[in-house]
Design a protein around this motif. Structure first.
Motif, PDB file in Angstrom:
ATOM      1  N   ASP A  61      80.844 -19.766  11.133  1.00 17.32           N
ATOM      2  CA  ASP A  61      80.516 -20.133   9.770  1.00 17.32           C
ATOM      3  C   ASP A  61      81.657 -19.709   8.844  1.00 17.32           C
ATOM      4  O   ASP A  61      82.031 -18.531   8.812  1.00 17.32           O
ATOM      5  CB  ASP A  61      79.212 -19.440   9.354  1.00 17.32           C
ATOM      6  CG  ASP A  61      78.787 -19.818   7.963  1.00 17.32           C
ATOM      7  OD1 ASP A  61      79.281 -19.190   7.003  1.00 17.32           O
ATOM      8  OD2 ASP A  61      77.970 -20.747   7.821  1.00 17.32           O
ATOM      9  N   ALA A  62      82.205 -20.650   8.098  1.00 16.44           N
ATOM     10  CA  ALA A  62      83.373 -20.373   7.256  1.00 16.44           C
ATOM     11  C   ALA A  62      83.094 -19.264   6.253  1.00 16.44           C
ATOM     12  O   ALA A  62      83.961 -18.420   5.995  1.00 16.44           O
ATOM     13  CB  ALA A  62      83.811 -21.645   6.535  1.00 16.44           C
ATOM     14  N   ARG A  63      81.906 -19.235   5.677  1.00 14.30           N
ATOM     15  CA  ARG A  63      81.580 -18.203   4.684  1.00 14.30           C
ATOM     16  C   ARG A  63      81.690 -16.812   5.287  1.00 14.30           C
ATOM     17  O   ARG A  63      82.336 -15.928   4.727  1.00 14.30           O
ATOM     18  CB  ARG A  63      80.186 -18.446   4.116  1.00 14.30           C
ATOM     19  CG  ARG A  63      80.085 -19.740   3.321  1.00 14.30           C
ATOM     20  CD  ARG A  63      78.671 -20.051   2.972  1.00 14.30           C
ATOM     21  NE  ARG A  63      77.962 -20.409   4.210  1.00 14.30           N
ATOM     22  CZ  ARG A  63      76.833 -21.063   4.261  1.00 14.30           C
ATOM     23  NH1 ARG A  63      76.242 -21.420   3.147  1.00 14.30           N
ATOM     24  NH2 ARG A  63      76.273 -21.358   5.405  1.00 14.30           N
ATOM     25  N   GLU A  64      81.046 -16.632   6.428  1.00 15.09           N
ATOM     26  CA  GLU A  64      81.042 -15.320   7.071  1.00 15.09           C
ATOM     27  C   GLU A  64      82.432 -14.923   7.562  1.00 15.09           C
ATOM     28  O   GLU A  64      82.851 -13.771   7.416  1.00 15.09           O
ATOM     29  CB  GLU A  64      80.067 -15.320   8.249  1.00 15.09           C
ATOM     30  CG  GLU A  64      78.625 -15.476   7.839  1.00 15.09           C
ATOM     31  CD  GLU A  64      77.710 -15.649   9.045  1.00 15.09           C
ATOM     32  OE1 GLU A  64      78.144 -15.383  10.181  1.00 15.09           O
ATOM     33  OE2 GLU A  64      76.552 -16.056   8.837  1.00 15.09           O
ATOM     34  N   LYS A  65      83.130 -15.873   8.165  1.00  7.90           N
ATOM     35  CA  LYS A  65      84.432 -15.551   8.752  1.00  7.90           C
ATOM     36  C   LYS A  65      85.495 -15.282   7.692  1.00  7.90           C
ATOM     37  O   LYS A  65      86.380 -14.449   7.903  1.00  7.90           O
ATOM     38  CB  LYS A  65      84.877 -16.656   9.709  1.00  7.90           C
ATOM     39  CG  LYS A  65      83.977 -16.779  10.928  1.00  7.90           C
ATOM     40  CD  LYS A  65      83.910 -15.478  11.718  1.00  7.90           C
ATOM     41  CE  LYS A  65      83.033 -15.592  12.950  1.00  7.90           C
ATOM     42  NZ  LYS A  65      83.034 -14.366  13.753  1.00  7.90           N
ATOM     43  N   LEU A  66      85.429 -15.955   6.546  1.00  8.32           N
ATOM     44  CA  LEU A  66      86.384 -15.657   5.474  1.00  8.32           C
ATOM     45  C   LEU A  66      86.153 -14.246   4.931  1.00  8.32           C
ATOM     46  O   LEU A  66      87.105 -13.506   4.671  1.00  8.32           O
ATOM     47  CB  LEU A  66      86.307 -16.697   4.367  1.00  8.32           C
ATOM     48  CG  LEU A  66      86.862 -18.074   4.746  1.00  8.32           C
ATOM     49  CD1 LEU A  66      86.542 -19.096   3.666  1.00  8.32           C
ATOM     50  CD2 LEU A  66      88.364 -18.009   4.993  1.00  8.32           C
ATOM     51  N   LEU A  67      84.898 -13.859   4.794  1.00  6.71           N
ATOM     52  CA  LEU A  67      84.610 -12.482   4.365  1.00  6.71           C
ATOM     53  C   LEU A  67      85.062 -11.480   5.422  1.00  6.71           C
ATOM     54  O   LEU A  67      85.573 -10.409   5.088  1.00  6.71           O
ATOM     55  CB  LEU A  67      83.118 -12.307   4.076  1.00  6.71           C
ATOM     56  CG  LEU A  67      82.585 -13.005   2.843  1.00  6.71           C
ATOM     57  CD1 LEU A  67      81.090 -12.737   2.686  1.00  6.71           C
ATOM     58  CD2 LEU A  67      83.335 -12.598   1.588  1.00  6.71           C
ATOM     59  N   GLN A  68      84.884 -11.833   6.677  1.00  6.80           N
ATOM     60  CA  GLN A  68      85.348 -10.960   7.762  1.00  6.80           C
ATOM     61  C   GLN A  68      86.866 -10.790   7.688  1.00  6.80           C
ATOM     62  O   GLN A  68      87.378  -9.678   7.869  1.00  6.80           O
ATOM     63  CB  GLN A  68      84.941 -11.539   9.117  1.00  6.80           C
ATOM     64  CG  GLN A  68      85.367 -10.681  10.290  1.00  6.80           C
ATOM     65  CD  GLN A  68      84.945 -11.282  11.625  1.00  6.80           C
ATOM     66  OE1 GLN A  68      84.083 -12.155  11.704  1.00  6.80           O
ATOM     67  NE2 GLN A  68      85.570 -10.811  12.693  1.00  6.80           N
ATOM     68  N   ALA A  69      87.581 -11.867   7.413  1.00  3.54           N
ATOM     69  CA  ALA A  69      89.045 -11.791   7.304  1.00  3.54           C
ATOM     70  C   ALA A  69      89.454 -10.880   6.154  1.00  3.54           C
ATOM     71  O   ALA A  69      90.384 -10.080   6.293  1.00  3.54           O
ATOM     72  CB  ALA A  69      89.635 -13.186   7.108  1.00  3.54           C
ATOM     73  N   VAL A  70      88.775 -10.992   5.026  1.00  6.03           N
ATOM     74  CA  VAL A  70      89.077 -10.131   3.870  1.00  6.03           C
ATOM     75  C   VAL A  70      88.965  -8.663   4.280  1.00  6.03           C
ATOM     76  O   VAL A  70      89.850  -7.856   3.981  1.00  6.03           O
ATOM     77  CB  VAL A  70      88.127 -10.435   2.687  1.00  6.03           C
ATOM     78  CG1 VAL A  70      88.209  -9.348   1.624  1.00  6.03           C
ATOM     79  CG2 VAL A  70      88.441 -11.794   2.085  1.00  6.03           C
TER      80      VAL A  70
ATOM     81  N   ASN B  30      81.926 -20.549  -3.514  1.00  6.94           N
ATOM     82  CA  ASN B  30      81.012 -19.750  -4.328  1.00  6.94           C
ATOM     83  C   ASN B  30      80.540 -18.513  -3.568  1.00  6.94           C
ATOM     84  O   ASN B  30      80.449 -17.421  -4.121  1.00  6.94           O
ATOM     85  CB  ASN B  30      79.814 -20.595  -4.777  1.00  6.94           C
ATOM     86  CG  ASN B  30      78.972 -19.886  -5.802  1.00  6.94           C
ATOM     87  OD1 ASN B  30      79.498 -19.357  -6.779  1.00  6.94           O
ATOM     88  ND2 ASN B  30      77.671 -19.858  -5.573  1.00  6.94           N
ATOM     89  N   PHE B  31      80.254 -18.667  -2.286  1.00  6.74           N
ATOM     90  CA  PHE B  31      79.814 -17.545  -1.460  1.00  6.74           C
ATOM     91  C   PHE B  31      80.904 -16.479  -1.365  1.00  6.74           C
ATOM     92  O   PHE B  31      80.642 -15.289  -1.530  1.00  6.74           O
ATOM     93  CB  PHE B  31      79.434 -18.044  -0.061  1.00  6.74           C
ATOM     94  CG  PHE B  31      78.836 -16.984   0.815  1.00  6.74           C
ATOM     95  CD1 PHE B  31      77.483 -16.692   0.747  1.00  6.74           C
ATOM     96  CD2 PHE B  31      79.628 -16.278   1.708  1.00  6.74           C
ATOM     97  CE1 PHE B  31      76.926 -15.705   1.559  1.00  6.74           C
ATOM     98  CE2 PHE B  31      79.084 -15.295   2.523  1.00  6.74           C
ATOM     99  CZ  PHE B  31      77.730 -15.003   2.450  1.00  6.74           C
ATOM    100  N   VAL B  32      82.126 -16.918  -1.111  1.00  8.47           N
ATOM    101  CA  VAL B  32      83.235 -15.969  -0.997  1.00  8.47           C
ATOM    102  C   VAL B  32      83.494 -15.301  -2.342  1.00  8.47           C
ATOM    103  O   VAL B  32      83.680 -14.087  -2.423  1.00  8.47           O
ATOM    104  CB  VAL B  32      84.506 -16.653  -0.450  1.00  8.47           C
ATOM    105  CG1 VAL B  32      85.705 -15.723  -0.481  1.00  8.47           C
ATOM    106  CG2 VAL B  32      84.255 -17.154   0.979  1.00  8.47           C
ATOM    107  N   LEU B  33      83.481 -16.075  -3.418  1.00 12.90           N
ATOM    108  CA  LEU B  33      83.677 -15.531  -4.756  1.00 12.90           C
ATOM    109  C   LEU B  33      82.662 -14.443  -5.065  1.00 12.90           C
ATOM    110  O   LEU B  33      82.994 -13.395  -5.625  1.00 12.90           O
ATOM    111  CB  LEU B  33      83.580 -16.656  -5.787  1.00 12.90           C
ATOM    112  CG  LEU B  33      83.759 -16.287  -7.250  1.00 12.90           C
ATOM    113  CD1 LEU B  33      85.162 -15.772  -7.506  1.00 12.90           C
ATOM    114  CD2 LEU B  33      83.463 -17.479  -8.133  1.00 12.90           C
ATOM    115  N   THR B  34      81.427 -14.666  -4.672  1.00 13.65           N
ATOM    116  CA  THR B  34      80.342 -13.725  -4.959  1.00 13.65           C
ATOM    117  C   THR B  34      80.389 -12.476  -4.086  1.00 13.65           C
ATOM    118  O   THR B  34      80.047 -11.389  -4.537  1.00 13.65           O
ATOM    119  CB  THR B  34      78.978 -14.433  -4.765  1.00 13.65           C
ATOM    120  OG1 THR B  34      78.937 -15.586  -5.597  1.00 13.65           O
ATOM    121  CG2 THR B  34      77.821 -13.524  -5.109  1.00 13.65           C
TER     122      THR B  34
END
Length: 159
Positions: free
Chosen positions: A106-115, A143-147
């Motif tokens: 899931d792109a939302r979860e994986k982008l947060l994981q990368a951060v 929006n998910f990543v921003l939040t």
């Protein structure tokens, strides 16, 4: 001021993500910074081929390898000449360290994981400009990543 920052760019090779990459290079990237291209593949991965990377993503892939078609094929990806040209120009002009990191899921979860895992100082991403109904039904990755991200997030709108 010379940099030693880690700047992530979410890349799905769409027009808006290429615009985000261009914006990050022109406006954020400074001499000596690291630019990390983060690509999340939503399709199922080949369990045998990529078993080590299911949770943590691939090892960091330097630009010298990322531009090689055989390396890209190994990761089940195709090279994008426009993106590679931008990255190579940034590496030369700004003496930046350019790397790629690939995830599956899931792109939302994986982008947060990368951060978190890569200790990014900032992440830049494009916005597909979903309508209000689509955004409600599908959810907005930007929006998910921003939040939820623990670093500054810049969203480049595709106008």
């Amino acid at each position: 001021m010379s940099g030693r920052r880690k700047i992530g760019v979410a890349m799905d090779f769409s027009k808006s993500s290429k615009k985000a990459l261009s914006w990050a290079i022109d406006n954020l990237l400074k001499h000596g910074d690291t630019l990390m291209v983060i690509h999340v593949m939503t399709s199922q991965l080949d369990e045998h081929k990529h078993a080590l990377w299911v949770e943590s993503g691939t090892p960091l892939i330097p630009l010298s390898e990322f531009r090689e078609p055989s390396v890209m094929k190994h990761y089940d990806m195709e090279s994008d000449i426009e993106v590679l040209d931008m990255l190579e120009t940034a590496a030369l002009q700004k003496e930046a360290n350019i790397v790629a990191k690939l995830y599956w899921g899931d792109a939302r979860e994986k982008l947060l994981q990368a951060v978190e895992d890569q200790h990014l100082d900032s992440i830049v991403m494009g916005s597909r400009g979903l309508g209000q109904i689509q955004r409600i039904l599908l959810g907005s990755v930007s929006n998910f990543v921003l939040t939820n991200a623990t670093c500054p997030v810049t969203i480049i709108k595709d106008i």
